[in-house]
Design a protein around this motif. Sequence first.
Motif: not given
Length: 234
Positions: A65-76
């Motif tokens: 996840l480290l390169k992913q924005p916060a909203h994509l982490r939330f969607q996961l």
Amino acid sequence: MLRVTNLNAWYGASHVLQDVSVDVARGEIVCLIGRNGAGKTTTLKSIMGLMDRTNGSVSFKGKELLKQPAHLRFQLGLAYVPEERRIVQGLSVRENLRLGLVASPERRREAELIEDIARIFPRLAERMNQEAVTMSGGEQQMLAIARALIAKPDLIMLDEPTEGIMPVLVDEMLDLLVAMKAQGTTVLLVEQNVELALGIADRAYVLDHGAVVHQSSARELLADEEVKERYCSV
């Protein structure tokens, strides 16, 4: 479920997290403890993608996840409740809950999910049409947690959920965390009240000056007066 490996983070030129490694298994309550300024909140913010500069690895359900924005982490399926709650003024309890679904694939089930939350949080069920900021601090904290839970996250990170709330609500809050675990939600918890946190957690990590200095089962740490006195006393 969550594996953080050699995580580093910076505020400007200040290197505030130094090779932090934390694992959270599915169904656990894991707590991060330590004195103010130890790096606990920064660890949660880094996992959620809210720091400008980080390196290392944050793997969630097998995905980096480290390169992913916060909203994509939330969607996961990763949710975060910050210490300051961020209840939106001028909106009712129901409207604040709806904000938790804006970026969620579950938003089409809004009415059903709000009903589910009302069963879990009876205090909120009685106040659905009340302006949220007029509730007590403890009730606002419950709303912040409910807003994160409504999208059915797999793991929720909570920053100081009992801070500033009436003692009568602290036990309710702890019972809620235990119930969340029983219903399948994994919890990563930052909590200044060490005894209370260790009383409900499975495992614990102690941070000091941005690094993990101790890890053990919560039961072992609860009995380790030397470590608590050295790293956790105010």
